[in-house]
Structure formats: C-alpha cells, structure tokens
Design a protein around this motif. Structure first.
Motif, short mmCIF file in Angstrom:
data_model
loop_
_atom_site.label_atom_id
_atom_site.label_comp_id
_atom_site.label_asym_id
_atom_site.label_seq_id
_atom_site.Cartn_x
_atom_site.Cartn_y
_atom_site.Cartn_z
N SER A 458 0.83 -1.21 0.00
CA SER A 458 0.00 0.00 0.00
C SER A 458 0.86 1.25 0.00
O SER A 458 0.57 2.23 -0.71
CB SER A 458 -0.93 0.02 1.22
N VAL A 459 1.90 1.25 0.82
CA VAL A 459 2.81 2.40 0.88
C VAL A 459 3.38 2.70 -0.50
O VAL A 459 3.36 3.84 -0.98
CB VAL A 459 3.94 2.16 1.90
N ASP A 460 3.88 1.67 -1.17
CA ASP A 460 4.49 1.86 -2.49
C ASP A 460 3.47 2.33 -3.52
O ASP A 460 3.76 3.20 -4.35
CB ASP A 460 5.15 0.56 -2.96
N SER A 461 2.26 1.78 -3.47
CA SER A 461 1.26 2.17 -4.46
C SER A 461 0.85 3.63 -4.30
O SER A 461 0.67 4.36 -5.27
CB SER A 461 0.03 1.26 -4.37
N MET A 489 -5.55 -5.23 1.76
CA MET A 489 -4.62 -4.14 1.49
C MET A 489 -3.70 -4.47 0.32
O MET A 489 -3.44 -3.63 -0.56
CB MET A 489 -3.78 -3.85 2.74
N ALA A 490 -3.20 -5.70 0.28
CA ALA A 490 -2.31 -6.10 -0.80
C ALA A 490 -3.05 -6.14 -2.14
O ALA A 490 -2.52 -5.70 -3.16
CB ALA A 490 -1.71 -7.47 -0.49
N LEU A 491 -4.28 -6.63 -2.13
CA LEU A 491 -5.07 -6.69 -3.37
C LEU A 491 -5.40 -5.29 -3.87
O LEU A 491 -5.35 -5.02 -5.08
CB LEU A 491 -6.34 -7.49 -3.14
N GLY A 492 -5.72 -4.39 -2.95
CA GLY A 492 -5.98 -3.01 -3.36
C GLY A 492 -4.76 -2.38 -4.00
O GLY A 492 -4.87 -1.65 -5.00
N ALA A 493 -3.58 -2.63 -3.43
CA ALA A 493 -2.34 -2.10 -4.01
C ALA A 493 -2.12 -2.65 -5.41
O ALA A 493 -1.67 -1.93 -6.32
CB ALA A 493 -1.16 -2.45 -3.10
N GLN A 494 -2.44 -3.92 -5.61
CA GLN A 494 -2.30 -4.51 -6.95
C GLN A 494 -3.26 -3.86 -7.94
O GLN A 494 -2.89 -3.53 -9.07
CB GLN A 494 -2.55 -6.01 -6.88
N VAL A 495 -4.50 -3.70 -7.55
CA VAL A 495 -5.49 -3.11 -8.45
C VAL A 495 -5.05 -1.72 -8.88
O VAL A 495 -5.06 -1.38 -10.07
CB VAL A 495 -6.88 -3.05 -7.77
N ARG A 513 -10.73 -10.97 -6.94
CA ARG A 513 -10.33 -11.69 -5.73
C ARG A 513 -10.71 -10.87 -4.49
O ARG A 513 -11.18 -11.42 -3.47
CB ARG A 513 -8.83 -11.95 -5.76
N GLY A 514 -10.52 -9.55 -4.56
CA GLY A 514 -10.88 -8.69 -3.44
C GLY A 514 -12.37 -8.66 -3.19
O GLY A 514 -12.83 -8.70 -2.04
N ARG A 528 -15.31 -3.18 -0.14
CA ARG A 528 -15.72 -3.30 -1.53
C ARG A 528 -15.83 -1.93 -2.20
O ARG A 528 -15.60 -1.81 -3.40
CB ARG A 528 -17.05 -4.05 -1.62
N PHE A 529 -16.17 -0.90 -1.42
CA PHE A 529 -16.32 0.44 -2.01
C PHE A 529 -14.95 1.08 -2.27
O PHE A 529 -14.74 1.72 -3.30
CB PHE A 529 -17.16 1.31 -1.09
N TRP A 530 -14.03 0.90 -1.34
CA TRP A 530 -12.65 1.37 -1.54
C TRP A 530 -12.03 0.64 -2.73
O TRP A 530 -11.43 1.26 -3.61
CB TRP A 530 -11.86 1.12 -0.26
#
Length: 862
Positions: A458-461, A489-495, A513-514, A528-530
């Motif tokens: 998340s930090v990097d994204s 958190m990891a999936l959000g960073a990927q998206v 997946r999220g 889901r909204f984020w």
C-alpha cells in the motif's frame, strides 16, 4: 421557518378536482391526516370564477351542536331540526349564481350537518367538495355519498420519493442530496404536513444545511413540539397495555409476534392493530412494525429513561430466552438494546455485534459496539478492534491516537505486529502519511514478513511506485498466514498499481479476488467500495467505461440500505463513472452529493479530495473555470502531498481548468509535465490519459510515443488516443472522424465530440463544406449527450471567426478581465506580444472592445 410551501406532486389530482368542481359534479377527497387534502381543495377552488364558495370546517368540539359546522348561517335556534336545515340551505343557495360548498374534515360533522350536506348533493342544490380522513368513522349521511355513488371518491396517497424530492427542492430553492431526501421521505412516509414540520425544525437546528451546493440532512431528528402534538393526536389515547405494545415495538421493531405476545399479551396487540398503530406482516411467524416511523421517534422521546431501559431489558431477556434473533441482524439488535438497558453489559456480545455490523456495511455502528466492548471488557483485543474500526469509519486521527497508545503498551509479539500493520494502513490511507507508515513497518517484528509486506505494498502504491507495490503484494499474497485485512490491502495495491501501468487484465483479476473476499468476510465487507474506487480508476484509464459504470451501479445498489459512508462512496463512484462517459450534468450532481456527504461525516481528507479532483475536471469541461478553480483551491488545502497516485488526475483537472479559462498553452505545459512524471514512475496508462487530453486540446507531440504505448498498455483507450494524436498531426479530417468513432465506441463522448469538432476544422481548411457540416453535426450530437460540455475544440469549431490559436487564447483571458501584463505573465510572453495579438484579433473580427471580442469568441456577437 418556511412560510410558503407549494403544491407539488398533485398535478393529476388537482386537475381531477378542478374538473369535478367546474362541471358542478362535486367530489370527496379522502386521505390520512396531513396528506394534503385541505391544501388540494383550496388550490382547486382558488381559481374558480363565477361561483359563490362557502367554506365550512367540521371540528370535534362542534360535533355536539346541531348544524355546528354551519352555525354562522343559522339566524335562530328552533325546535324543528328540518326547519333549521331548510334555513341553512336557503342561506347557502342562490337562484342566479352557482354555489360551491366545501366542507373540511367532513367525517367530524354532526348528524344534522351531515344531513344538510347530503341534501345539497342529492337535490343538486350546490356543488359539494368534501375532505374526509381515511380510517375515521363518519356520519352515515356522508359515507352514503360515495357508497351510493352520489359523489366520486378520490383517495390521496402520500407523496412518493421523487415527488418528495421535488417538493423539498422547490421549498428550499436548491438541489437536495438524494439520500437526505430519501431519509426525510422515509421518516415522514410522504406525509406533507409531517414533512413541513420536520423540515422547519431541522432547519432551525442546523441539521438541514447547505453544503457543496446541495441541501443535506445529517443526524437524527429531534421531534419538535408541533410535530409531537400532531403525532400524539394521530396516536390518540392509549391504555397502559397498548402503550406497552407501542413502546416495545418502537424499541425493537421488527418484533416476532410470538415474542411480543409473551411480553404484552395478544389482546393488547390486537387493540394496537385495530387503532392503526402497528402493522403485522404475513411472515411465519408474523413480524410487527410501527404503522409510521415517527410514532417511534415520539414514543422514544416522551418515555422516561428508566421505563425505556426496563423495556429494553425485557426485550433482550425474552429474545435470549426464546433463542430469537440469532442471525447477524439479531445479534446487532440485541447488542443495541443491551447498550441502553438495565442489564449488565456483555463485552462478548458487543464484540460479536461489532463483527456482525461490519458485515452489514455499518462500520459506524460497529465502532459503537467495539467502544462498549473495550470500556466494559478492557482486553487488548477489544482495544485493537476499537482502533481498527475507528480507521474504517475514516476517523483516522482518533485511530492513530489509539494505535499509538497500543504501541506504547506491553503487547505480545503477535499483537505488536498486528497493531503495526493496522497503524501503518491508517497512516497511509486515512492520514496520507505513507512515509511515516513505512517507518512503523520498519520497526515491526521481523518474524511476520508477509503481514508487514502486505501493508508495504500500500505504501508503495500510494507513493507512485507501482512496480514495487506489485512485487510486495505478490510476495505477501503467496503466504497463507496473511490475515484478511492485510490481504485486502495487498489486493488493493495490486489493483491500483496494475491499473496505473496499463495491465488492466491483472488489475481485474486482483479486483475480483478482493470482491470475493469482501463478500464472505465481515471484516473486509465494507472494503468493496474502496476497492471499487481503485478498480474504477484502472478501468477508466484503460477505456473500459461501460465496465466502470456497471461496477458503480452494482456497488450503489449494495449501498442503498447501508448507512453512512458506504452511500457516500457509492455516489462518488457513480459520479466518476458519469465523468468518464461524459455525462457531465449527472456527474457534477453526484460528485457534489459525495462531497457534501463526506463533509457531513467528518471523514479524513482523502475522500473529500477525490470528490474535488473529479468535480473540478467535470466543471472545467463544462467551461465553468471559476467553479473548477474553487474546487481545486479547496482540494489543494486538504490533499495529502504524498498521495502521488492522484498526481495525474490533479494535473488533468488543472489542465482542463486552464483550458476553460482560455490558457490552452498553459494547459499543455501542465500536461507535458504530468506525462514526464507518469513515464518516469512507470505509470504508462496515466501517461496515455495525459497524451489524450493534450490531443483533445490540439497538441500532436505525443503521437509517436502513443504509437509505442499501444504495445505496452492494455485497453481501447491507448489505441483511440494514438489514432487521434496521429490524425491531429496530419490535420486529417477523415482520420479524426475515425478517432471520434473509436472514442464513442468505448463511451468517451467528450473525447469523441472533440475529435469530431477537430475533424470539422480540418475539413474547413480544405474547404470541404459538406464534410464540415457532417463532422460538426456529429460533434454537436455528442456534446449534447453531456448537455453542458464546452471544450476549446467545441468552442473553436462553432466559432467561424478567423482567429489563430494564440489569438483565441489571449482574447479569452482578456474577456475574463485580465490586464495585458497579467496575460503576459500567464502565457510567459511579453506585454507587447499580447498587445499585438489583441490588435490583430480586432482587425480580423471588426471588434472595437475587449468585451466585444469576448462575445465573438463565445458565439454571442449579434
């Protein structure tokens, strides 16, 4: 207090009433108290000409008097009732003039007055207009009028939601946030009188206020004295047993009939139903609700604290004994009742209810339960849950306070790592401090690398390092030990990161997946909204705009019954989707609603900044540079400087705002910087978007780079933008029309309109008049779909004056009132250059002043 309330939502009923009176037929208007019967009758008669109108008001106090409603027409009191009736009829009627007799609340007429009205109708002595309250007994002579079809009956229904919103916007003289209008409608059930009292009291209390260009209602209503009196009159006198039924349902609805029977008894329930105070469903077992939501507001406000606490305790005890409400909703209901009951607090129940409330998309209620668990239980896991939930409702500063306390306490290694991860996530997303988050992660225990790495993604994204974020997330997701929160958190960073670099397929896989995780995990349900917002960014960058809209509509439907921020986030997604599609009017409305909602809920600033960025872009594309500038100024005051992932969106909004002001060269300069930044960060899809907007503004310098990016970036946008920029470079009208068609196929109507407008100008250079008209018609059709688009390309195509691009730019700034020196500073040219452009523009157009030049530029010169 608002003095004048218009009649809204009754057009058909008003026409029917006016026609009945105009044809001398008469009518009975029936409906619940406060539904608007009297107002409708008075409005229907207000325009009547050539007839004598007599108004009579029936009241409970006059019901014991013979001809009480018509006492003003009785010259003397005689012993013969029929003689009195004939006397009043004679006073009412006139042989040479039509007469209309209107009786308000005719169900309260005494028997003799009812007989008089009946005679007026059956003998056709006058046109009679009556109002009666449904569900109330009336004299036989009155009910016979519609039962025997002597008068038609028109039953007024409460206002629907759309009619209620129209009424509110007419009264408040401005747009009303849709969820606020829906809540008012839900509380009043469309009753016009109740609505008037509620709105007046909430305006006075400043809970109904103007924000972000909208009226918004925030918080729970305090029932005013007038409204309480109206509801008390509607409820009527209550026996002790029926009062218990009403109060128990007010505290615990919906209640199973079996549970309520054991607490209050079947006879009291039947009496409450007969009095119209409760409704009973056809479920098995039946479920019982209040007949009107305001009944509960009034009973809860009037009840003594000790009595209500005792009744809540009785409800919880009976529900626990009978095994009722074992579902998630039941656990939440029992915990909610327990909080304000006379029972001993139950921390485990509160913890379970917090988890259940999360699954029900109500993190604010979950916070309430978690706080109660922490205050009554005192365990570390209670405190961690409370801090985490503060973060989830965007109370980031409060959450950081709790996390800091936890970090300074004596924690186990596992708890310390969990707190570090949660604290870092809060620092990243809620407080916009990714560098501080990185320091927290660096200090975390080394034995939990996957958990720490998930948050580091998340930090990097957020810092605009998409490739590092993707690698960190991939590493974390390979572990089976990562908790659900950290997985999300990891999936959000990927998206976010896959979308930025142009790998939309991978972004979609991570999003799916999220969403699957959110569907089965209460802890992550609200994410889901984020996640939807991150996915929407990726889809828009790729040009998959119909997918953006479909995702927004799905999440909006899931949020309709959810309280608080879920609705705000879903409205923001709708606004973003409409912006991408070029539906500017609806986009601006939704984005203003989301901004107002985010402000009302006192969220941390990330959500408000997102609203303002997209709102500024939408406003600028409509040509409203002043409003767009105001939105960007507000955004600058709250936007987190380390939110690098939003830099491209901000730059595009600034570019469109400069272009709306007429400073196209400044807009292109901003876009050139944004292109370079995006390219250096590896955000190739962001770079494509910058090139596309530049092409819409007439710049072709990105044509070669876009051709390269077609091999590196997925989605239809890059191909449409590459074709567009290449066509601009060649001034090729036919190629520009093809680019317009590509944009239209993917749903970007603004870009399609701009390309078509540029095609018309390219054809004009070739003096192909027929092609000019065809391309211009296409541009006009596409622009009309937005209703408000006014881009530089559309303005220039619609303005035939022979100005160069630089002349148009100088004239546009001069028309806004800028001095020659200010224009020179804005465009980084000399004052003499500005003077020369204005002189030549005047010569070409024949204008004699700056104002006239501005009118010519905007097509308003006569």
């Amino acid at each position: 207090m608002i003095s004048a309330w218009p009649l809204v939502g009754r057009d058909e009923e008003l026409r029917t009433t006016e026609a009945a009176v105009g044809e001398n037929a008469g009518l009975v208007l029936a409906g619940a108290a406060g539904v608007g019967k009297t107002r409708l009758a008075r409005d229907a008669l207000s325009g009547l000409t050539g007839a004598r109108v007599h108004w009579a008001l029936a009241t409970s106090s006059a019901r014991g008097l013979p001809l009480g409603a018509f006492s003003d027409l009785c010259q003397h009191l005689g012993s013969d009732p029929m003689q009195l009736v004939h006397e009043v009829i004679h006073a009412l009627t006139a042989p040479d003039q039509p007469v209309v007799v209107a009786v308000d609340d005719a169900h309260l007429l005494d028997e003799l007055s009812a007989l008089l009205v009946h005679q007026l109708v059956v003998r056709r002595l006058a046109t009679v207009l009556l109002t009666v309250r449904t569900g109330m007994p009336a004299p036989d002579a009155i009910t016979a009028l519609w039962k025997d079809q002597a008068l038609p009956l028109l039953e007024l229904q409460p206002l629907g939601y759309g009619e209620m919103q129209a009424l509110l916007e007419a009264v408040l003289a401005g747009a009303v946030e849709s969820d606020s209008a829906r809540r008012i409608w839900s509380f009043t059930q469309g009753n016009a009188l109740y609505t008037r009292e509620l709105v007046d009291s909430e305006l006075t209390a400043n809970r109904l206020y103007h924000s972000a260009g909208l009226w918004i209602w925030h918080g729970q209503p305090t029932v005013s004295r007038t409204l309480r009196e109206l509801i008390d009159t509607r409820i009527g006198a209550l026996s002790t047993e029926v009062a218990d039924v009403l109060d128990l349902v007010a505290l615990g609805e919906p209640l199973d009939a079996t549970v309520l029977c054991r607490l209050a008894g079947p006879s009291a329930i039947e009496a409450a139903e007969v009095q119209g105070l409760i409704t009973v469903t056809d479920d098995v077992p039946p479920r019982i609700r209040l007949a009107h939501p305001l009944f509960g507001e009034v009973r809860r406000s009037e009840g003594s604290t000790l009595r209500l606490r005792r009744l809540r305790g009785l409800l919880v005890t009976e529900l626990r004994r009978s095994g009722g409400r074992s579902s998630a909703q039941g656990v939440v209901a029992r915990a909610d009742l327990t909080l304000e009951s006379d029972l001993t607090p139950d921390p485990e129940l509160f913890t379970a209810a917090a988890d259940a409330a999360l699954g029900m998309l109500d993190p604010a209620l979950a916070v309430r339960f978690a706080q109660a668990a922490w205050e009554t239980g005192g365990r570390v896991d209670h405190q961690i849950l409370y801090a985490k939930l503060l973060m989830l409702v965007s109370r980031g500063r409060c959450a950081e306070t709790e996390f800091a306390r936890l970090a300074d306490s004596d924690l186990s290694t596992g708890d310390r790592v969990e707190v570090a991860g949660l604290r870092a996530a809060n620092l990243v997303w809620m407080l916009g401090r990714p560098r501080d988050a990185s320091a927290v992660l660096d200090a975390a225990a080394a034995g939990q690398a996957a958990t720490v790495t998930a948050i580091r993604a998340s930090v990097d994204s957020v810092l605009g390092r998409p490739h590092a974020a993707i690698e960190a997330a991939r590493t974390a997701l390979q572990s089976t030990q990562v908790p659900e929160f950290h997985t999300m958190m990891a999936l959000g960073a990927q998206v976010l990161s896959f979308g930025a670099i142009g790998r939309i397929t991978d972004a979609g896989n991570a999003a799916r997946r999220g969403f699957e995780l959110a569907s089965r995990s209460g802890e992550t349900a609200h994410f889901r909204f984020w996640l939807g917002a991150l996915h929407a960014r990726a889809l828009r960058l790729a040009g998959l705009l119909t997918d953006t809209e479909a995702g927004a509509q799905r999440l909006r439907s899931e949020a309709l019954d959810a309280p608080g921020l879920a609705r705000v986030q879903s409205v923001l997604l709708l606004g973003h989707a409409d912006l991408g599609l070029g539906h500017l009017d609806t986009a601006i409305r939704s984005l203003r609603e989301a901004l107002a909602g985010a402000t009302a809920h006192e969220t941390t600033d990330g959500l408000r900044a997102a609203c303002l960025i997209w709102l500024a872009e939408a406003l600028a594309i409509t040509g409203d540079s002043a409003a767009a500038t105001a939105a960007l100024t507000e955004c600058d005051s709250i936007r987190y400087p380390d939110f690098a992932f939003t830099d491209t969106a901000v730059s595009i909004a600034r570019a469109w705002t400069a272009a709306a002001e007429g400073a196209v060269s400044q807009a292109l300069s901003l876009l050139n910087i944004a292109k370079s930044v995006a390219r250096d960060r590896g955000q190739l899809a962001n770079e494509v978007m910058c090139h596309q907007v530049a092409a819409q503004l007439g710049d072709c310098s990105g044509a070669a780079r876009l051709a390269e990016l077609t091999e590196l970036v997925e989605g239809p946008r890059v191909h449409a933008a590459a074709a567009h920029a290449a066509a601009v470079a060649k001034t090729d009208g036919q190629a520009l029309e093809l680019a317009s068609q590509s944009y239209e196929a993917m749903g970007d109507t603004i870009a399609a309109a701009d390309a078509a407008a540029q095609a018309s100008m390219a054809y004009a250079h070739q003096q192909r008049r027929g092609a000019v008209l065809t391309a211009l018609a296409t541009a006009t059709r596409l622009a009309a779909q937005s209703r408000t688009a006014l881009t530089p390309a559309l303005r220039e195509a619609s303005c035939p004056e022979p100005l160069t691009g630089r002349q148009r730019e100088v004239v546009a700034l001069a028309a806004q009132g800028l001095s020659n020196r200010q224009i020179a500073q804005r465009l980084t040219v000399s004052v003499r250059t500005v003077e020369g452009h204005l002189y030549r523009a005047s010569q070409r157009t024949g204008a004699v002043s700056r104002d006239e030049l501005g009118q010519i530029l905007h097509g308003r010169h006569s």
